[in-house]
Write a protein that holds these residues in place. Structure first.
Motif, short mmCIF file in Angstrom:
data_model
loop_
_atom_site.label_atom_id
_atom_site.label_comp_id
_atom_site.label_asym_id
_atom_site.label_seq_id
_atom_site.Cartn_x
_atom_site.Cartn_y
_atom_site.Cartn_z
N ARG A 38 0.82 -1.21 0.00
CA ARG A 38 0.00 0.00 0.00
C ARG A 38 0.85 1.25 0.00
O ARG A 38 2.02 1.22 0.36
N GLN A 39 0.22 2.34 -0.43
CA GLN A 39 0.86 3.66 -0.40
C GLN A 39 -0.14 4.67 0.12
O GLN A 39 -1.13 4.99 -0.56
N LYS A 43 2.97 9.36 1.12
CA LYS A 43 3.92 8.48 1.79
C LYS A 43 4.54 7.48 0.81
O LYS A 43 4.20 7.44 -0.37
N GLY A 44 5.46 6.69 1.33
CA GLY A 44 6.12 5.68 0.50
C GLY A 44 5.35 4.37 0.47
O GLY A 44 4.28 4.23 1.04
N LEU A 45 5.95 3.40 -0.20
CA LEU A 45 5.35 2.08 -0.31
C LEU A 45 5.55 1.29 0.99
O LEU A 45 6.61 1.38 1.62
N GLU A 46 4.54 0.52 1.35
CA GLU A 46 4.59 -0.30 2.57
C GLU A 46 4.04 -1.68 2.26
O GLU A 46 2.90 -1.82 1.82
N ALA A 91 -5.19 4.40 1.81
CA ALA A 91 -4.05 4.22 0.91
C ALA A 91 -4.53 3.62 -0.41
O ALA A 91 -5.66 3.14 -0.51
N HIS B 40 8.89 4.31 -9.81
CA HIS B 40 7.46 4.52 -9.60
C HIS B 40 7.06 5.91 -10.05
O HIS B 40 7.50 6.92 -9.48
N TYR B 89 12.44 3.29 -5.19
CA TYR B 89 12.38 2.59 -3.91
C TYR B 89 13.31 1.39 -3.92
O TYR B 89 13.35 0.64 -4.90
#
Lengths: 119, 111
Positions: A38-39, A43-46, A91, B40, B89
């Protein structure tokens, strides 16, 4: 051609539930680990959840006990059941396929489905 | 498990090279040769550009290269082009309980 079609996102109130799905095609789904990533806005990717080939699962500490990943190999579908949703779960959720290399990095992603948790 | 550490931003002019770092610990970056990098564009699906520290998937230009030393991995983009402007990333495996650990992301700007 690998295709991952995410669906099921939408607006839900805090404490509510939502079920995301991902329809996969173009590869051996049964033999492939799949994840949700999720993003959150700005925010960044998680990484959120993984469902291994065979059905074993792991999830991030932030969603442990609330989110459950599953798969239906007969329908080439990955699911994410999200309960007790919080505002911070808002997200874009991406379905993701793991590749065959060392460490099984994610090699394909869906376009994402937006989940908004708000009253 | 804490996210891997990346600089929030990086920049370079067309034709130049830029390197983005990704710092972890011996429990992730330093302990496995399983670092990957993703490009991305906002609103798009991320794209895998590096796996297993240094390997490029088919179709990724050789302007993208990567390496690792100790607990720090690096991505170098050579011959910068306008289309390289995106978020990047890094990820690493951090064991079976945390199979995918992301860095915080680096916004690359082509000046």
């Amino acid at each position: 051609e690998v295709q991952l079609l995410d669906s099921g996102g939408g607006l839900v109130q805090p404490g509510g539930s939502l079920r995301l799905s991902c329809a996969a095609s173009g590869f051996n789904f049964r033999g492939t680990a799949m994840s949700w990533v999720r993003q959150a806005p700005g925010k960044g990717l998680e990484w959120v959840s993984i469902v291994h080939a065979g059905g074993g699962t792991n999830c991030a500490d932030s969603v442990e006990g609330r989110f459950t990943g599953s798969r239906d190999d007969s329908k080439n579908t990955l699911n994410l059941q999200m309960n007790s949703l919080r505002a911070e779960d808002t997200a874009i959720y991406y379905c993701a396929k793991h590749g065959p290399w060392g460490g099984f990095p994610i090699d394909y992603w869906g376009q994402g489905t937006l989940v908004t948790v708000s009253s | 498990q804490s996210a891997l550490t990346q600089p929030p931003s990086a920049s370079g002019s067309p034709g130049q090279s830029v390197t983005i770092s990704c710092t972890g610990t011996s429990g992730d970056v330093g302990g496995y040769n399983y670092v990957s990098w993703y490009q991305h564009y906002p609103g798009k699906a991320p794209k895998l550009i590096i796996f297993e520290v240094t390997h490029r998937p088919s179709g990724v230009p050789d302007r993208f290269s990567a390496s690792k030393s100790g607990n720090t991995a690096s991505l170098t983009v050579s011959g910068l082009q306008a289309e390289d402007e995106a978020d990047y990333y890094c990820t690493s495996s951090a064991g079976s309980h945390q199979p995918v650990l992301f860095g915080g992301g680096t916004k690359l700007t082509v000046l």
